[in-house]
Design an enzyme around this catalytic site. Structure first.
Site, mmCIF file in Angstrom:
data_model
loop_
_atom_site.group_PDB
_atom_site.id
_atom_site.type_symbol
_atom_site.label_atom_id
_atom_site.label_comp_id
_atom_site.label_asym_id
_atom_site.label_seq_id
_atom_site.Cartn_x
_atom_site.Cartn_y
_atom_site.Cartn_z
ATOM 1 N N LYS A 139 -6.132 3.895 8.920
ATOM 2 C CA LYS A 139 -5.199 4.826 8.264
ATOM 3 C C LYS A 139 -5.715 6.265 8.317
ATOM 4 O O LYS A 139 -4.959 7.204 8.557
ATOM 5 C CB LYS A 139 -4.973 4.375 6.821
ATOM 6 C CG LYS A 139 -4.220 3.051 6.711
ATOM 7 C CD LYS A 139 -4.057 2.626 5.266
ATOM 8 C CE LYS A 139 -3.269 1.312 5.161
ATOM 9 N NZ LYS A 139 -3.087 0.871 3.777
ATOM 10 N N SER A 195 0.803 -1.222 0.000
ATOM 11 C CA SER A 195 0.000 0.000 0.000
ATOM 12 C C SER A 195 0.838 1.275 0.000
ATOM 13 O O SER A 195 0.283 2.375 -0.050
ATOM 14 C CB SER A 195 -0.956 0.007 1.201
ATOM 15 O OG SER A 195 -0.221 -0.003 2.403
#
Length: 782
Positions: A729, A686
């Site tokens: 996140k 990611s």
């Protein structure tokens, strides 16, 4: 041998009739009765009796041969004297023979009407002087034979007296061999040994082996006799005890146990097959003695069988409003979980009967997965059972041990159901992702049947060995990560993710749940201590760095203990905990917030990462210098993260003209990409767009916006792929005071996971290509 001479050999005719004998060997000086029935043998006896009564006797090699040929007869035998003869009514003849001397067949002269052979006498050397070794050997053999007689082997009564009078080793060997009950092959081997000492040594070895066999045999018989005696004695004592108890009016232990089990069997509602097995085991128990080992095994099995709640269940609380209040009282937020439980209750209310779902709570430690199970049980009105699967490596922990093993027990599943006392508890399997496997089996494979609503209506435990219905049990599984759970097992679970809490949520939970609990547990009263809102927020941001609440509760408990100490020494003034008080009680803050970036910088990008304890900011730096096209990666990066860096570099080289980079830049410069906190391992795809942004910023000289964070995987063609852990996140970006987050377009559907009041504070930029990322994150060159 020194000092030896030939022993005098009796004079025997050189030609004699031969009598083949079966299953015996005749030795010199041995007197033996013998039945003779074969035609050739009768003819040989008649010829011998008509002459000097001498006959040659040799053993057959194979016993079953009725008409032996010369090749079927051993070449060494014994010349014998027929001492008596008696004719029997059945046509046979009984003779009494005595061995005279060994002889060797040199030639077979005739085969009919009987064997006639030419013989060579066997000359046997004798000792002139008896050496000490010879005397010792003869004494050893005599002692061995005496020991054999003492151990129960029957010998003729006068053999031992004759042995004492024999002075020649060869004669001693022959006499012992003729009375030692040897096998045919062994006796023939001794007959063929010419040297007397060698013959006596062979006899000694045979007697030694016989002594060892007799000793072992006697020991075994003695042990068996002793065991039999003990068992008989115990049996008589028990029977006497039973008679005494009957006389005194005392009850029998076995009768009491059987009566108790039968009474319980009548009361418990067992399925038909289970009832038959219980009755069968009860009948077995009636025939056993209470002191027998098998009795305890059967008793324990029946006890377990009748203790299980085969037909007992609790009534579900189907009042949806009450269930909603219970869930809200115990847990803040967690709307998805509460909604799923209320759906289950609603369907139960309409259908009256429903198979228990298998929910799987996945999230960081401390977010309330285990305590949520207790709340669900309270809302449903069911019993709650929890077992931890962490570190389990033995399949028998799930399915139990077979009853053949000593100390066998059911598995932890049926143990938990028995503990609950109902067949429909809320059953929590904690830490499913921590299950291991080794030579004892794979526990996760044993869970496949358990956690399948279509199969667990007949769950089979190795100990009980009867199907038990677990379909009404509501199983709840917890895990920190899904990746460690095998795919076949994961397919049976209804996964509900529990992300970390925001600072506002932590503050609300601390005020509503953590503070009252810790104040009570530390012996304080609410009026003795008060926490200000700023103090709680300072605890959250400065003393904990977690997605859950365990460390926060631990720090609150530490403050409460220090305040409790003050009251314990006599102080009575209430304490108000402020930011300054926390610093004085707990010391300096352990965690400092990430330093906000003051200016836009070239080659420095704020990325977002997911960890097991929540999300965090991941800064990625890229720098260029003169060189020859070398790419350096540092910061304890995993293989996938390194591959993302190479993919970013390949994208930059392929689109150099489009990005405004010299096409030959890679031949003239070196590139260094670094991720700070190098002691912490980092991996995952990611960070792909983050690395590409940092690299292209360094190559183009365009600064990166300081208020932007990003996450997303990229392909070589510049496609941005979706990522996981979105809520964690975004919360990490919010905690770092970053208001703009770049996310993959395919993660737009997941934005609803983030609370509405937080979404209103942030700007989300959804991208599908790397070009869009660069356009949103990079500023133009000044």
């Amino acid at each position: 041998m020194a000092n030896s001479e030939e022993k005098a050999v009796p004079v025997v005719p050189s030609i004699l009739p031969m009598l083949p004998v079966r299953d015996l060997v005749l030795f010199p000086y041995m007197i033996l009765p013998l039945f003779v029935g074969r035609e050739k043998s009768l003819a040989a006896v008649d010829t011998a009796l008509a002459g000097d009564r001498m006959i040659f006797m040799a053993a057959q090699r194979v016993l079953d041969v009725e008409e032996p040929e010369a090749a079927d007869i051993y070449p060494v035998g014994t010349v014998a004297m027929i001492m008596r003869m008696l004719k029997l009514p059945d046509g046979r003849v009984k003779i009494l023979v005595q061995g005279v001397a060994r002889a060797h067949i040199s030639e077979v002269l005739t085969h009919t009407p009987h064997f006639s052979v030419r013989l060579d006498p066997v000359v046997e050397p004798i000792m002139v002087e008896s050496a000490l070794e010879t005397e010792a050997l003869m004494r050893t053999v005599r002692d061995q034979l005496a020991q054999i007689a003492n151990l129960g082997r029957s010998l003729p009564g006068d053999v031992m007296n004759i042995l004492d009078n024999i002075e020649h080793p060869g004669g001693l060997a022959d006499l012992v061999a003729s009375n030692a009950d040897l096998k045919l092959a062994e006796a023939q081997q001794i007959l063929e040994i010419n040297d007397p000492l060698e013959r006596l040594l062979r006899i000694k070895d045979i007697l030694a082996r016989e002594l060892e066999l007799l000793s072992v045999q006697n020991r075994i018989q003695s042990q068996a006799k002793e065991e039999m005696g003990r068992s008989q004695r115990e049996y008589f004592l028990r029977e006497q005890l039973r008679a005494i108890q009957a006389e005194l009016g005392e009850s029998d232990a076995r009768a009491e146990d059987v009566a108790e089990m039968r009474e319980r069997l009548i009361k418990v509602r067992l399925p038909e097959a289970t009832a038959k097995e219980a009755e069968k085991q009860l009948r077995r128990m009636e025939t056993m003695h209470p002191e027998a080992a098998e009795y305890a095994t059967v008793y324990t099995y029946l006890d377990w069988l009748l203790d299980l709640p085969w037909g007992h269940s609790t009534r579900d609380n189907l009042d949806l409003d009450k269930a909603q209040r219970v869930l809200d009282e115990d847990h803040f937020d967690l709307e998805k979980v509460k909604e799923r439980i209320l759906e289950f209750l609603a369907v139960c209310k309409l259908r009256k009967k429903l198979k228990g779902p298998v929910l799987c709570f996945v999230g960081p430690p401390g977010v309330g997965k285990t305590s949520l199970g207790k709340s669900i049980a309270r809302a449903l009105g069911r019993k709650f059972v929890r077992i931890s699967l962490g570190g389990i490596r033995d399949e028998a922990e799930i399915r139990g041990h077979r009853r053949t093993y000593v100390g066998a027990m059911p598995g932890r599943i049926l143990q938990g159901v028995k503990q609950a006392g109902t067949n429909n508890p809320v059953f929590m399997l904690d830490e499913l992702d921590k299950v291991g496997s080794d030579f004892r089996g794979d526990p996760s494979a044993a869970l496949l049947e358990l956690l399948d609503p279509e199969q667990n209506n007949a769950f089979s435990d190795h100990y009980i060995n009867l199907p038990f219905d677990l379909s009404r049990v509501m199983f709840i599984v917890t895990a920190n990560v899904l990746d460690a759970i095998p795919p076949a097992l994961r397919d049976r679970l209804e996964v509900i993710r529990l992300a970390g809490y925001t600072a506002e949520e932590k503050q609300a939970i601390a005020r509503r749940y953590l503070l009252p609990r810790q104040i009570e547990e530390n012996g304080l009263k609410p009026k003795q201590i008060r926490f200000s809102d700023s103090a709680i927020r300072h605890l959250i941001t400065g003393y904990t760095a977690e997605a859950g609440l365990r460390n926060l509760e631990r720090e609150i408990g530490s403050i409460c203990r220090k305040v409790a100490r003050r009251f314990a020494v006599g102080k009575t003034k209430p304490v108000t905990v402020s930011t300054a008080t926390i610093a004085r009680l707990l010391g300096a803050p352990r965690y400092l917030p990430e330093e906000e970036r003051k200016v836009d910088e070239i080659g420095l990008v704020s990325g977002l990462a997911w960890t097991e304890i929540g999300g965090e900011i991941l800064y990625i730096e890229a720098h260029t210098m003169r060189g020859k096209g070398q790419l350096t990666l540092t910061g304890h990066l995993g293989d996938i993260m390194k591959e993302s860096a190479h993919a970013a570099l390949s994208y930059a080289r392929a689109h150099a003209a489009e990005l405004g980079i010299a096409t030959d830049f890679f031949d003239q410069i070196d590139i260094h990409i670094h991720v700070p906190a190098g002691a912490i391992p980092k991996d995952g795809p990611s960070a792909g767009i983050t690395m590409a942004t940092a690299l292209i910023s360094a190559l183009t000289g365009r600064p990166v916006r300081k208020d932007v964070a990003m996450t997303g995987e990229m392909t070589l063609r510049g496609k941005v792929l979706p990522i996981g852990g979105l809520k964690e996140k975004v919360l990490a970006a919010l905690q770092a005071h970053i208001s703009t987050v770049i996310l993959p377009e395919r993660n737009r559907k997941d934005i609803d996971e983030i609370p509405r009041h937080l979404r209103q504070k942030m700007e989300f930029i959804f991208v599908d290509r790397v070009q869009e990322v660069l356009a949103a994150a990079l500023r133009e060159q000044s």
